[in-house]
Design an enzyme around this catalytic site. Structure first.
Site, PDB file in Angstrom:
ATOM      1  N   ASP A   1      -9.282 -48.687  95.285  1.00 56.95           N
ATOM      2  CA  ASP A   1      -8.180 -48.186  96.100  1.00 56.95           C
ATOM      3  C   ASP A   1      -6.876 -48.955  95.836  1.00 56.95           C
ATOM      4  OD1 ASP A   1      -6.915 -46.786  98.201  1.00 56.95           O
ATOM      5  OD2 ASP A   1      -7.422 -48.374  99.620  1.00 56.95           O
TER       6      ASP A   1
ATOM      7  N   GLU B   1     -17.892 -54.276  97.173  1.00 55.29           N
ATOM      8  CA  GLU B   1     -18.470 -52.999  97.590  1.00 55.29           C
ATOM      9  C   GLU B   1     -19.076 -52.197  96.447  1.00 55.29           C
ATOM     10  OE1 GLU B   1     -15.896 -50.653 100.031  1.00 55.29           O
ATOM     11  OE2 GLU B   1     -15.579 -52.245 101.480  1.00 55.29           O
TER      12      GLU B   1
ATOM     13  N   GLU C   1     -13.188 -57.856 105.445  1.00 56.07           N
ATOM     14  CA  GLU C   1     -12.112 -56.851 105.575  1.00 56.07           C
ATOM     15  C   GLU C   1     -12.268 -56.163 106.914  1.00 56.07           C
ATOM     16  OE1 GLU C   1     -11.784 -53.827 102.488  1.00 56.07           O
ATOM     17  OE2 GLU C   1     -12.051 -55.325 100.914  1.00 56.07           O
TER      18      GLU C   1
HETATM   19  C1  GCB Z   1     -12.204 -51.218 101.334  1.00 52.34           C
HETATM   20  C2  GCB Z   1     -11.878 -51.722  99.980  1.00 52.34           C
HETATM   21  C3  GCB Z   1     -10.383 -51.858  99.769  1.00 52.34           C
HETATM   22  C4  GCB Z   1      -9.657 -50.649 100.360  1.00 52.34           C
HETATM   23  C5  GCB Z   1      -9.917 -50.613 101.856  1.00 52.34           C
HETATM   24  C6  GCB Z   1      -9.264 -49.391 102.497  1.00 52.34           C
HETATM   25  O1  GCB Z   1     -13.311 -51.336 101.795  1.00 52.34           O
HETATM   26  O2  GCB Z   1     -12.525 -52.917  99.673  1.00 52.34           O
HETATM   27  O3  GCB Z   1     -10.130 -51.970  98.391  1.00 52.34           O
HETATM   28  O4  GCB Z   1      -8.289 -50.670 100.105  1.00 52.34           O
HETATM   29  O5  GCB Z   1     -11.299 -50.545 102.068  1.00 52.34           O
HETATM   30  O6  GCB Z   1      -8.173 -49.511 103.026  1.00 52.34           O
HETATM   31  O7  GCB Z   1      -9.860 -48.330 102.425  1.00 52.34           O
END
Ligand code: GCB
Length: 647
Positions: free
Chosen positions: A208, A452, A541
């Site tokens: 992403d 992930e 996160e």
């Molecule tokens: C996640 C990912 C990250 C994304 C985030 C999102 O789990 O690790 O790369 O940017 O979610 O905002 O969806």
């Protein structure tokens, strides 16, 4: 093996063994530094550039663009280095370009470098995304597979062949991702001519963030003498108030050499020295390296000067390299993360290397601004999501006491074919390069091997077991993790890690708009993972998108109020669980960042607590209040923080 802190003499013995393991790699990747024996010449600035827009993207190789000046084989445009090329022009086809792009510039090499046969001249690229081939005066000198990590080539003999010629450097960079690259991706050709124009293809990615490309970090020429310090490894420990710096130096270019290592304090006074290629420096009344907000005198760095003398019968060579050294230990128990034997709680952020115009290009003003914001926020740590950051950033972390979870580019491993042997072999090689580059940073306290992955797939077990075992063999002094999402089925890999890192987005991707689910779901998340593995957990996160300036009360998704409310609900649960086994929380994300275009992204991901321009949203103030409160509870604040306006 993370060695228990209590076991005094046994621990010292173990560190000797461990230390041998850290030196497994045989070529060094020391950061280029000036010294009395080394010079550095930066090649940043304006380069000539051309994207190969031919249908097969291969014209540059077919017509050998590297053989003559790029401007002689076609039109060129100005391109800054370092920078991603994507956002530099008004050309939409360059923004989303996939394939080879060509960079070139000529360099005037100092005459004394050429005249002195005893000088090595090394060309180094800090990073280029993704695959690079480098020529000097039309001769290929190296190629490199992977972004985010440096590569180099010795070019002295080549430029000495014809000292009258200017030194022309050509670098071709290709951003095509395959199922075996890190991160993986794949190209999809659309052949239905009723829907797509001739030659239409897209690059599918499973991560992403925007796949920015180009020469992202500095290009340098640097010199060393012919006999030189190729690598240094330090491992640190302490017993009572004596610091221990185990060091090992590897030398190239001389069969025998005399080596001296001298440790100097912050004021440049010699503290202790030792001779020989390896040894231990004992530091009486040591100043340990402490994280920001954990100690009143954080981030203490010594300097280790390594001096080499060698002779080859005709000449004598002297080489000097000075490495900053922070003395600290890291250990993990089933419920705690210990730095210098004291519990450390990660209250920090996830970042990206991302900004407007530059993309992922290295930029000092941005970096210094980000560190000022981190300190303002009261953050003591970050994760290099989702790839290794520039070495200068890690140097800033060492200097400011910001603790780092150092992540490799193993993001978006979602296709079962990306768990095969060739992917694994490349992933192991990337870990070799990463550990080799970052092993001496006091701020780096843990390696993250992936983010992930689709770890519910059967081959993931062998893949992660091998990868984590390999990383621990490379560096047994640091814990290893991989980052999982909240899907509990994706726990293959978890049995092998030291710390469980979980990403979750309750009330966002799951039960969108329902803030009331957070307390239950987050509590179950922690209890499930701890119940099964009895390992400390980091909430690696969490967050919600907020478009700056959108307000709503009661809170609705995408408003600043909703982002705040998500954070507050998470914090309530974190406050209960941090008393047990939760050892940290890292917000997603420090700042808004660019992504691929799509229906869930409004000109990028808006989960930043700062905008992409680094202005605070309402959530930043919530987090600031919390982090300073956590720091007051768990640490000892430096004297100067009594004057917060000094940021
Ligand atoms: C996640 C990912 C990250 C994304 C985030 C999102 O789990 O690790 O790369 O940017 O979610 O905002 O969806």
């Amino acid at each position: 093996m993370v060695i228990p802190a209590r076991l005094g003499a046994f621990r010292v013995l173990c560190l000797f063994t461990v230390f041998e393991a850290v030196c497994l790699l045989d070529t060094g990747m020391l950061f280029p530094r000036e010294s009395s024996s080394r010079e550095v010449k930066e090649l940043n600035g304006r380069w000539d550039f051309r994207a190969d827009k031919s249908p097969n993207r291969n014209q540059g190789f077919e017509k050998a663009w590297y053989k003559s000046r790029l401007a002689e084989t076609g039109p060129v445009i100005d391109m800054p280095v370092p920078a991603s090329y994507n956002d530099i022009t008004q050309d939409p086809t360059l923004r989303d370009f996939i394939g080879w792009v060509w960079y070139e510039r000529e360099v005037v090499v100092p005459a004394r470098w050429i005249a002195d046969e005893g000088t090595r001249v090394v060309l180094r690229v800090g990073s280029a995304h993704y695959y690079s081939v480098v020529w000097v005066n039309g001769v290929k000198v190296t190629e490199h597979n992977g972004g985010h990590l440096p590569f180099e080539a010795e070019i002295g003999s080549l430029i000495r062949k014809d000292p009258t010629q200017p030194c022309r450097i050509t670098i071709a960079v290709n951003n095509t991702l395959t199922l075996d690259t890190l991160p993986p991706g794949n190209i999809q050709h659309m052949d239905d001519r009723t829907k797509y124009p001739d030659g239409f293809f897209v690059q599918n990615i499973y991560f992403d963030f925007f796949n920015y490309a180009g020469i992202h970090r500095s290009v340098l020429l640097y010199t060393t003498p012919k006999a030189y310090v190729d690598d240094i490894t330090v491992v640190t420990d302490f017993l009572d108030n004596t610091g221990l710096v185990y060091y090992k130096v590897s030398v190239q270019g001389a069969a025998t050499a005399t080596l001296k290592a001298t440790l100097m304090d912050k004021n440049g006074h010699c503290v202790v020295s030792s001779s020989g290629p390896s040894g231990v420096l004992k530091v009486v009344d040591v100043n340990l390296w402490w994280p920001y907000l954990m100690h009143e005198n954080p981030a203490y760095l010594y300097s280790m000067e390594v001096r080499l003398m060698a002779t080859d019968g005709r000449s004598t060579y002297e080489d000097v390299y000075t490495l900053p050294v922070g003395i600290r230990t890291v250990n993990v128990t089933s419920t705690q993360f210990l730095i210098n034997n004291k519990p450390f709680y990660f209250h920090g952020v996830n970042k990206h290397e991302d900004s407007d115009i530059r993309g992922k290009g290295f930029d000092w003003p941005l970096i210094v601004k980000d560190f000022n914001l981190l300190k303002w926020l009261g953050a003591n740590s970050f994760r290099t999501s989702h790839y290794p950051y520039a070495e200068e950033i890690l140097q800033m972390c060492d200097r400011h006491g910001i603790v780092v979870i150092d992540e490799c580019p193993g993001v978006g491993i979602k296709d079962i074919r990306s768990f095969g042997n060739s992917s694994l072999t490349h992933h192991l090689a990337v870990m070799d390069e990463l550990v080799s580059r970052d092993k001496n940073h006091a701020s780096v306290v843990m390696w993250s091997v992936a983010n992930e992955p689709a770890a519910e797939m059967p081959p993931a077990d062998f893949y992660f077991k091998t990868l984590i075992k390999h990383t621990k063999a490379l560096d047994p002094t640091r814990p290893v993790t991989f980052i999982t999402d909240s899907n509990y089925a994706r726990d293959r890999g978890a049995p092998y890690v030291d710390v469980i890192c979980v990403n979750s987005y309750f009330s966002w991707y799951h039960d969108p708009g329902h803030l009331e689910v957070i307390p239950i779901q987050l509590k179950s998340q922690f209890e499930n993972w701890y119940g099964k593995y009895q390992k400390p957990i980091i909430q690696s996160e969490y967050g919600a998108d907020a478009v700056a300036g959108i307000h709503s009360d009661p809170p609705v998704m995408f408003s600043e109020e909703y982002q705040k409310a998500v954070l507050q609900s998470y914090h309530n649960v974190l406050d209960q669980k941090r008393k047990q086994y939760v050892i940290g929380e890292l917000i997603w994300n420090f700042a808004d960042f660019m992504t691929v275009q799509g229906i869930t992204r409004v000109v990028g991901n808006k989960k930043g607590i700062f905008t992409r321009e680094r202005q605070p949203k309402a959530a930043a103030f919530i987090l600031k209040e919390r982090y300073w409160r956590l720091a007051n509870e768990t640490g000892r604040l430096p004297v100067w923080t009594k004057y917060p306006c000094s940021f």
